[in-house]
Enzyme design. Structure first.
Site, PDB file in Angstrom:
ATOM      1  N   HIS A  79      16.410  -0.421   6.755  1.00  0.00           N
ATOM      2  CA  HIS A  79      15.159   0.556   6.071  1.00  0.00           C
ATOM      3  C   HIS A  79      14.608  -0.045   6.826  1.00  0.00           C
ATOM      4  O   HIS A  79      14.813  -0.804   7.864  1.00  0.00           O
ATOM      5  CB  HIS A  79      15.567  -0.864   5.444  1.00  0.00           C
ATOM      6  N   TYR A 115      18.262   9.257  -3.325  1.00  0.00           N
ATOM      7  CA  TYR A 115      19.632   9.317  -4.030  1.00  0.00           C
ATOM      8  C   TYR A 115      18.941   8.196  -5.032  1.00  0.00           C
ATOM      9  O   TYR A 115      18.067   7.356  -4.687  1.00  0.00           O
ATOM     10  CB  TYR A 115      20.653   8.933  -3.453  1.00  0.00           C
ATOM     11  N   GLU A 125      21.072   0.942  -6.559  1.00  0.00           N
ATOM     12  CA  GLU A 125      19.897   1.295  -4.837  1.00  0.00           C
ATOM     13  C   GLU A 125      19.564   2.870  -5.188  1.00  0.00           C
ATOM     14  O   GLU A 125      19.981   3.520  -6.040  1.00  0.00           O
ATOM     15  CB  GLU A 125      21.648   2.087  -4.008  1.00  0.00           C
TER      16      GLU A 125
END
Length: 204
Positions: A79, A115, A125
Site C-alpha cells: 500500500h 478487484y 480486500e
C-alpha cells in the site's frame, strides 16, 4: 512510472490511502485496522519480479498474514502512503518483504487493475491495485522476511498459469485475476498495451 531506484525504509506505522468510487483520495487509515468484513476501497499495488532468464518470482504468504495467509501469489503487494510515488512504494516493499536491493527497473503491467475479494471468514480486500513488473539483474539475491513470506520459487509465466489451472495449491484471488489478463510468456506487450477494466486511476 518506469525508473531505477533503491528501496526506502519501511515505515513503523503503515497507513493506507482511502479512495472513493471515482478513485479520488478521501483520507487514510491504519493498515493494521483497515481489513475487516467491510473494508473500504483503498489504494494498493501488486508487483511481479522477473529475472534475466524470463522466470517470475512466486511467493507464499506467511501464515500470520491477516488476508489470505499461506496462499501462493505474485512477488509482493503493498500500500503506498499518502503522496508516495507508486514506484517508490513498490521498491520499498521489494526491499522489506524480499530483501531485493540495488538497481531495479519497474514498469507498469496493468495500471488500471481493481478487484474485490472475500475470505471464508468474511474479511474483505477491496482495492484499486495497479500491477507492476520489476526487472532484476542476473544473480539477484532474494532474502524474504519470514513474517511476510513463508516460501518462494522461480517459474515461467506459463508454469504459473498451469499451477493456477491445476488447483493443487491455493493462489491469491488477485493473482488469478491478473493472470487472466497477462499473456503466457512475453509480458512486455501487456505493459505497452494494457487492457482497460474500467477501474479509475487514483486521483488526489
Amino acid at each position: 512510472m518506469a525508473g531505477r531506484h533503491v528501496g526506502s525504509v519501511e515505515p513503523d506505522h503503515e497507513h493506507v490511502v482511502l479512495l472513493d468510487e471515482s478513485g479520488k483520495v478521501i483520507g487514510t487509515a491504519l493498515k493494521a485496522e483497515v481489513h475487516t468484513t467491510d473494508t473500504p476501497l483503498h489504494l494498493a499495488f501488486s508487483c511481479y519480479v522477473v529475472g534475466s532468464d524470463g522466470r517470475v518470482l512466486l511467493t507464499q504468504r506467511a501464515p500470520a498474514k491477516r488476508t489470505w495467509p499461506g496462499v501462493w501469489t505474485n512477488a509482493c503487494c503493498g500500500h503506498p502512503g499518502l503522496d508516495e510515488d507508486l514506484v517508490g512504494a513498490v521498491l520499498r516493499r521489494l526491499t522489506h518483504e524480499l530483501g531485493i536491493r540495488g538497481e531495479v527497473e519497474v514498469t507498469p503491467l496493468l495500471p488500471d487493475f481493481r478487484y474485490r475479494a472475500v475470505m471464508d471468514n468474511g474479511i474483505v480486500e477491496n482495492e484499486i491495485c495497479p500491477v507492476f513488473l520489476a526487472h532484476v539483474p542476473a544473480g539477484v539475491t532474494v532474502t524474504p522476511d519470514p513474517s511476510e513470506v513463508a516460501d518462494h520459487r522461480w517459474v515461467t509465466p506459463a508454469e504459473f498459469r498451469a499451477l493456477i489451472a491445476a488447483g493443487d495449491v491455493p493462489v491469491s484471488p488477485w493473482a488469478v485475476l491478473q493472470m487472466q489478463r497477462l499473456p503466457d510468456d512475453d509480458w512486455s506487450s501487456a505493459a505497452d498495451s494494457p487492457t482497460p477494466t474500467g477501474a479509475p486511476p487514483p486521483t488526489s
